[in-house]
Design a protein around this motif. Structure first.
Motif, short mmCIF file in Angstrom:
data_model
loop_
_atom_site.label_atom_id
_atom_site.label_comp_id
_atom_site.label_asym_id
_atom_site.label_seq_id
_atom_site.Cartn_x
_atom_site.Cartn_y
_atom_site.Cartn_z
N MET A 15 0.83 -1.21 0.00
CA MET A 15 0.00 0.00 0.00
C MET A 15 0.87 1.26 0.00
O MET A 15 0.56 2.24 -0.68
N VAL A 16 1.95 1.22 0.78
CA VAL A 16 2.87 2.36 0.80
C VAL A 16 3.46 2.58 -0.58
O VAL A 16 3.57 3.72 -1.07
N GLY A 17 3.83 1.49 -1.25
CA GLY A 17 4.39 1.61 -2.59
C GLY A 17 3.41 2.22 -3.57
O GLY A 17 3.79 3.03 -4.43
N GLN A 18 2.13 1.85 -3.46
CA GLN A 18 1.11 2.40 -4.35
C GLN A 18 0.93 3.90 -4.11
O GLN A 18 0.78 4.68 -5.07
N VAL A 19 0.93 4.31 -2.85
CA VAL A 19 0.82 5.73 -2.53
C VAL A 19 1.98 6.50 -3.15
O VAL A 19 1.80 7.57 -3.74
N ARG A 20 3.18 5.95 -3.04
CA ARG A 20 4.34 6.64 -3.59
C ARG A 20 4.28 6.73 -5.12
O ARG A 20 4.63 7.76 -5.70
N ARG A 21 3.82 5.67 -5.77
CA ARG A 21 3.66 5.72 -7.23
C ARG A 21 2.64 6.78 -7.63
O ARG A 21 2.85 7.54 -8.60
N PHE A 22 1.55 6.85 -6.89
CA PHE A 22 0.51 7.85 -7.16
C PHE A 22 1.11 9.25 -7.01
O PHE A 22 0.89 10.12 -7.87
N ASN A 23 1.87 9.47 -5.95
CA ASN A 23 2.46 10.79 -5.72
C ASN A 23 3.40 11.18 -6.86
O ASN A 23 3.40 12.33 -7.32
N ARG A 24 4.20 10.23 -7.33
CA ARG A 24 5.13 10.53 -8.43
C ARG A 24 4.38 10.87 -9.71
O ARG A 24 4.75 11.79 -10.45
N THR A 25 3.33 10.13 -9.99
CA THR A 25 2.54 10.38 -11.20
C THR A 25 1.90 11.75 -11.16
O THR A 25 1.95 12.52 -12.13
N VAL A 26 1.30 12.09 -10.02
CA VAL A 26 0.60 13.38 -9.90
C VAL A 26 1.58 14.54 -9.98
O VAL A 26 1.33 15.52 -10.70
#
Length: 298
Positions: free
Chosen positions: A1-12
């Motif tokens: 879940m932490v990894g998904q949040v970080r990917r989302f942050n990078r994309t945004v």
């Protein structure tokens, strides 16, 4: 879940241009552009700007100086209180803000443009849900002195709402007491929820040695209702009870507070016969906890 949040942050951050030092093709980074927008046409209290944006005071001062050096804003001290500073946009600042608004609209259209109507609807719905959950995650809950200004603010709002919603209004002097001393450890405690340093909710406990404890002063600001804050406050109160010898929690509420009644029932509180003479109560609830092998299940 932490990894998904970080990917989302990078994309945004990449998609909205936050990595560029010329946000929206202007000669300033995102931080300055956002502050320019937040100051707005009517100006803004510097303290409120800092809390709203969750910025360190030193960093905010540097951003403000940059805007002042560019002739876009001025910061003035209040004549009544030198500690109060207000930022205002200059004529050039207002013009720059209008350009940023237009380019922000264009940027939003560039995101929506390549998508089908169905994809746009899905994206907007997803953004609304993400925004709601991010706001919920930003709310902080902590034990607060009932004499603190944040606590006082919550109590005023709480009493005002009860006055509006109860048949015949609400007079705290007629209600069972929950005064400062009763909400101060070890007699009790008060939790205050804050969002960007502004109070948005509260909940309290009154202890009675080994007798059942009472839940008092449960309130959530209308602006943040629907974020699960009431349930968080209730769960935090139960956690504090877990550290005591108390096994039973009690509360009473008024029939006008439908959402509160639903919250308590969903959290496992059962309706019981009246256990006090609270004049504003129509429903009385109780929840008993069983300690097992060091655990405190609800």
């Amino acid at each position: 879940m932490v990894g998904q949040v970080r990917r989302f942050n990078r994309t945004v951050t990449q998609r909205i241009g936050a990595l560029s030092d010329a946000f929206l093709s202007r000669d300033r980074p995102l931080g300055q552009a956002r502050l320019l927008w937040e100051i707005g046409p009517d100006g803004g209290d510097v303290r409120l700007l800092r809390s709203r944006l969750d910025l360190d005071s030193g960093y905010l001062s540097r951003l403000l100086r940059s805007l002042e050096n560019d002739g876009l804003a001025v910061v003035e001290q209040s004549g009544a209180d030198a500690r109060v500073r207000t930022a205002h946009l200059t004529e050039s600042g207002r013009a720059e803000r209008a350009v940023l608004d237009q380019r922000s609209d264009d940027g939003a259209r560039s995101i929506l443009g390549p998508l089908s109507p169905r994809q746009r609807t899905r994206l907007i719905a997803a953004m609304a849900e993400v925004e709601r959950l991010l706001v919920a995650s930003a709310v902080q809950i902590a034990v607060c002195d009932p004499r603190h200004p944040d606590a006082r603010s919550c109590m005023r709002a709480y009493f005002s709402e009860l006055t509006r919603r109860f048949d015949g209004g609400f007079d705290p002097a007629r209600s069972i007491s929950a005064d400062d001393a009763e909400l101060t450890p070890p007699a009790g405690l008060l939790l205050v929820a804050t969002l960007h340093a502004e109070p948005v909710g509260c909940g309290a406990l009154k202890f009675h040695d080994d007798a059942p404890a009472e839940i008092k002063r449960m309130w959530v600001a209308p602006a943040v209702r629907g974020l699960g804050l009431g349930r968080r406050l209730l769960a935090d109160l139960e956690t504090h009870v877990a550290a005591s010898r108390v096994r039973t929690l009690r509360l009473e509420t008024n029939r006008a507070l439908d959402e509160a009644i639903g919250l308590y029932r969903a959290a496992g509180y059962r309706e019981v016969a009246a256990f006090n003479d609270e004049p504003y109560a129509d429903h009385w609830f109780e929840k008993t906890f069983v300690r097992s092998a060091g655990a405190f299940p609800g």
